[in-house]
Scaffold this motif. Structure first.
Motif, PDB file in Angstrom:
ATOM      1  N   THR B  30      46.225  40.087  33.371  1.00  0.00           N
ATOM      2  CA  THR B  30      45.041  39.220  33.636  1.00  0.00           C
ATOM      3  C   THR B  30      45.232  37.760  32.573  1.00  0.00           C
ATOM      4  O   THR B  30      45.558  38.174  31.241  1.00  0.00           O
ATOM      5  CB  THR B  30      43.910  40.227  33.180  1.00  0.00           C
ATOM      6  N   VAL B  31      44.800  36.862  32.709  1.00  0.00           N
ATOM      7  CA  VAL B  31      44.535  35.680  31.849  1.00  0.00           C
ATOM      8  C   VAL B  31      43.203  35.205  31.897  1.00  0.00           C
ATOM      9  O   VAL B  31      42.531  35.084  32.858  1.00  0.00           O
ATOM     10  CB  VAL B  31      45.666  34.706  32.358  1.00  0.00           C
ATOM     11  N   THR B  32      42.474  35.311  30.686  1.00  0.00           N
ATOM     12  CA  THR B  32      41.081  34.958  30.525  1.00  0.00           C
ATOM     13  C   THR B  32      41.075  33.717  29.696  1.00  0.00           C
ATOM     14  O   THR B  32      41.441  33.824  28.347  1.00  0.00           O
ATOM     15  CB  THR B  32      40.288  36.205  30.223  1.00  0.00           C
ATOM     16  N   MET B  33      40.199  32.882  29.985  1.00  0.00           N
ATOM     17  CA  MET B  33      39.981  31.728  29.139  1.00  0.00           C
ATOM     18  C   MET B  33      38.307  31.445  29.153  1.00  0.00           C
ATOM     19  O   MET B  33      37.868  31.602  30.049  1.00  0.00           O
ATOM     20  CB  MET B  33      40.809  30.434  30.064  1.00  0.00           C
TER      21      MET B  33
END
Lengths: 166, 176
Positions: B30-33
């Protein structure tokens, strides 16, 4: 009639045994692969990321640590490749998410390719190729396309890595 | 021969089964920005002194002194549907010279909000720019909302020569 049924049952039993034996042998030779991904990447982009204080825009590009993500492939296959794609949960169209390989990891196998950033899209594409077992392959990610025009929100996407027999 | 056929049959079936068993293995990450709320404001400096000077023609009323050399520069990020406003006020003890009023107008650039009508400065904050969404005005000497200060002469008979006032204007970028 009774004898025929018994013969039929024996034949079915023999075929079943043979089938299961063959399946067992072949499944062991056919091989299997597994891929592991360790690490996530999250980033809060705020006023500290302005390029020059009040009136300036946000820095457009952000990179993770070079070892942000570790990838491992264990396999009985000779050669493999890893494909990647993006599965968006809440993602902004302006964002450009990229990834590259920054290390080779360790193990008896090999890994090659993927050392230049490639943009991760929602369509699966080849990232790296390799052979045998390899673990601790270092990956770095990069986010581009950031500006103040992107509304305040939390954006999430999932990167899917798929190991494929080649 | 029959046994061989059976074994071959089993082999073929097993191959098919093996093919089905190994497809492709996957793993995910997961990539969260997070784009945080940003509200940063600065000015390019102080306006020139607003000095009432002699008119060109004897008997005429002096012109209202004006300064438009400064700019409010801001960076704003907001959630969808949210806007901010730029307000101005001076301190409770501040005042214009006798017979005068200090007026202010802000002229934002495109996409940097909407300029409000001219205000007469008071200690109460008043809007000078509204509908500010996510934007960055820029940082050059002439970027941002141009601030025009006018010292309006309201009563010629109230003017006092040598009456100097220094006031502090507070600009605030605030959520609606």
């Amino acid at each position: 009639m009774i004898v025929s049924r018994q013969n039929f049952a024996r034949r079915v039993g023999r075929v079943t045994v043979l089938f299961l034996t063959g399946a067992f042998i072949l499944l062991n030779f056919a091989g299997a692969a597994n891929i592991t991904i360790t690490g996530t990447w999250s980033r809060v982009i705020g006023s500290g990321d302005l390029t020059g204080g009040a009136g300036s825009n946000l820095t457009a590009t952000y990179a993770s640590a070079t070892n942000q993500v570790l990838m491992g492939v264990t396999t009985t296959l000779t050669n493999w490749r890893v494909d990647i794609r993006r599965i968006d949960t809440n993602w902004h169209a302006n964002f450009v998410l990229s990834i590259r390989r920054t290390g080779t990891g360790s193990g008896t196998g090999t890994v090659s390719g993927g050392t230049n950033y490639i943009t991760i899209t929602t369509t699966s594409q080849t990232f790296v190729t390799g052979s045998g077992n390899r673990s601790g392959i270092q990956l770095q990610e990069q986010l581009g396309g950031v500006s103040v025009s992107i509304p305040v929100n939390t954006y999430t996407t999932t990167i899917q890595y798929t190991v494929v027999d080649t | 021969m029959k046994a061989l056929k059976k074994w071959l049959t089993g082999t073929v079936l097993a191959l098919g089964l093996a093919g089905l068993m190994f497809a492709a293995a996957t793993a995910t990450q997961t990539v969260t920005m997070q784009i945080a709320s940003i509200s940063v404001l600065a000015t390019t400096g102080n306006p020139a002194t607003l000095a009432v000077s002699a008119p060109g023609t004897a008997g005429a009323t002096p012109a209202n002194p004006t300064s438009n050399s400064t700019y409010a520069q801001y960076t704003s990020t907001v959630a969808a549907g949210i806007t901010r406003r730029l307000q101005a006020n001076w301190g409770a003890s501040d005042a214009a010279p006798a017979g005068c009023a200090l007026q202010l107008t802000a002229l934002p650039g495109s996409g940097q909000g909407t300029g409000a009508p001219q205000i007469t400065m008071t200690a109460t904050a008043q809007n000078i720019v509204t509908a500010i969404g996510s934007c960055a005005t820029g940082t050059t000497a002439t970027s941002g909302a141009q601030l025009t200060y006018v010292l309006a002469i309201n009563s010629m008979t109230s003017l006092v020569a040598g009456d100097n006032h220094t006031v502090t204007i507070t600009l605030t970028l605030t959520d609606n």
